[in-house]
Design an enzyme around this catalytic site. Sequence first.
Site, PDB file in Angstrom:
ATOM      1  N   CYS A  90       0.824  -1.205   0.000  1.00 43.82           N
ATOM      2  CA  CYS A  90       0.000   0.000   0.000  1.00 43.82           C
ATOM      3  C   CYS A  90       0.858   1.255   0.000  1.00 43.82           C
ATOM      4  CB  CYS A  90      -0.953  -0.001   1.192  1.00 43.82           C
ATOM      5  SG  CYS A  90      -0.136  -0.095   2.806  1.00 43.82           S
ATOM      6  N   HIS A 150      -1.686   1.749   7.543  1.00 38.32           N
ATOM      7  CA  HIS A 150      -2.131   1.534   6.165  1.00 38.32           C
ATOM      8  C   HIS A 150      -2.047   2.861   5.413  1.00 38.32           C
ATOM      9  CE1 HIS A 150      -4.198  -0.164   2.763  1.00 38.32           C
ATOM     10  NE2 HIS A 150      -5.161   0.756   2.838  1.00 38.32           N
TER      11      HIS A 150
END
Length: 684
Positions: free
Chosen positions: A153, A445
């Site tokens: 990510c 994230h």
Amino acid sequence: MGQCAPSTEESNMELPSDDMQHIRRQQHQSPQQQQQRRGGPQQTTHQTRRRPRTTATLQSLVRVGSTMFKSVLVRDPESGKVTKTHKPTNQKAETYDHVHDAVNETLSARHSHHGEKNNNGGTLLNQVIPKTMTTTTTRTVGVVGLQNLGNTCFMNSSLQCLSHTIPLTDYFLGYDYRKEINHENFLGTKGELANAYAVLMKEMWLSKKKSLAPSSFKASLGHFAPQFAGYDQHDCQELLAFLLDGIHEDLNRVKKRPYIEDKDCDGTNDTSDSMDAWENYLKRNKSIVVDLFQGQLRNTMKCCNTKIQNADGSTGCGHRNVKFDSFMYLSLPMQDDCQTLDDCLELFCTVEHLTGANQWYCSKCKEHVDATKKFDLWMLPPILVVHLKRFRYNDYGARSKLNRKMNYPVCNWSLDKFIKSSENAHEMYDLYAVTNHYGNLGGGHYTASAMNRFDNQWYEFNDSTCTKVDQSRLGNDNAAYCLFYNRMEKMELENDEEKEDSFRRAAVRRQSVSKPELWPHMQNAAAKKKTKVDVRKSFRDFHKVSMMMLDQLDDTLIMEEEGSEGDMEKMNSNIEPLDDTLVEEQESEGVVEEKKGKEEENSNIEPLDDTLVAEQDSEAVVKEKKGKEEGSDKDTEKMNSNTEPSDDTLVAEQNSEGVVEEEEGKEEDNLNSNEAKEDSKHIG
């Protein structure tokens, strides 16, 4: 500005959708089936065998170069049909606007059904095109997700922000970048990283997929950067730094880098010193990354030697060292009391005290001493990347994250109060992309938010998921990590009745040593009027010519007031423009041209100019003789009439010539009368 012609390598446009399906069916047929359908043997070339299956989809954008072309209508003598072609000109493109126009026009032709056009048949720069730049699946062009390959990510969010950096994407989609690949640079990857990134951009902007798996790009990245080879989580800012630096080294237009020693400045001439530093930097670094992302900082060090006590209570010898450093992004510190982005900038520009193990070596004191260090913004790039230091280390080496809301501007961010250069005042920036980090270090994230170039809508990119978001959600949150800003410039409107200011994304100028008028230092209107740098001269050569003229002015102060102005015009007319065609030898050229200009100046001085000083002395003697004896006027006229003009090659013997003229006058006076003898003795 003229149009640019496509290269023959990739000038074929995409076929209609029916033909595309026909080609795809062919790719799955066996050679025997294709031969049976065509009714004859298949003619297969080496190039056809090597072409991948995605060639018809991906190699469909025209590519333009730095040479400008103009449109020309040509009539076929046989059929009489008129077609439009492109004819090369001698003009070199100074910006990338023509690349942007070519990419927008091609994307519009590929994906729109009824796109709005300008008078030239293409889309306007930064024009809002609602409901036209969508595919048959109602997906906005460029809104493509990237699949998570396993803790990637951080890479996906960085790639999304770079993909929405319009000038960079235009460069890889519409510019003939392969001609600028530096195969000799050992710091690069011989073009492999740049090519891998270009292929990914083509997939994101030319294909019709909703999401892609960036497997090939990740493999190329891990090949040259082993730290990104696995599937561990990484810092997206570290990836951005490596990727931009790798692309720069692959596309560096400087093939052989000269050695240049850093110049130590004292802060007395910052304008000239900053341009000298930028010129030296361009002698070693020129690429699309420099054109887009590179700015300049002023780094000031000041001695605070505690052994030297001054009368005002301060310490130090007073020595200052100023350097102008180039930067690709701003890493701004954060503290608990920082609430806005301006607070972080003020903290970045705060004076830092260097003591203990961080002492600075003072060249005047000849030892390591306490010192102060201060950064100032001097020159900002067209694309400004701001990195917020949310992650930090404590005194024990443990890393933590600062989870606090940060207020950052989305539109019209003014940096005037932070820029110390008067040539770069009134800088305005608009946000166009953000990388976000949610969570803590262990289970965080990354996502990205970016504005689409065609519908001007904001989208959130969460790996393979793309969602439209409202702009009001931006500007105040605790997740913003890397901010991407476009520099905006005021547009000159033809209609004077419109009072409101209109801004557009600033043009990106190709940086070159031989064209200082394109440097960021020279884009302010006041700077252009003040310096008036000739196109053929660099700032260094311009400065040398000015100093040479000042030296000549000092030499002429001893001349008569009436003749000094005309003599200066003669000397100024003899100054030849300095040659800057040999960019790599510019410094040595400047010395040679300066010496040549002085030699031509000396050789072109007329004999009358050389003897002005000697004539002044003789005229003073004549005036003194006239005041004492009326009969000396006749003798003085004889003396002046018998005096021959001195040779201009004996300028150094002017004083001795004056003595000879006085002795000749004495001899003539002795022949005339006793009174003249007495006057001559008095004069001698």
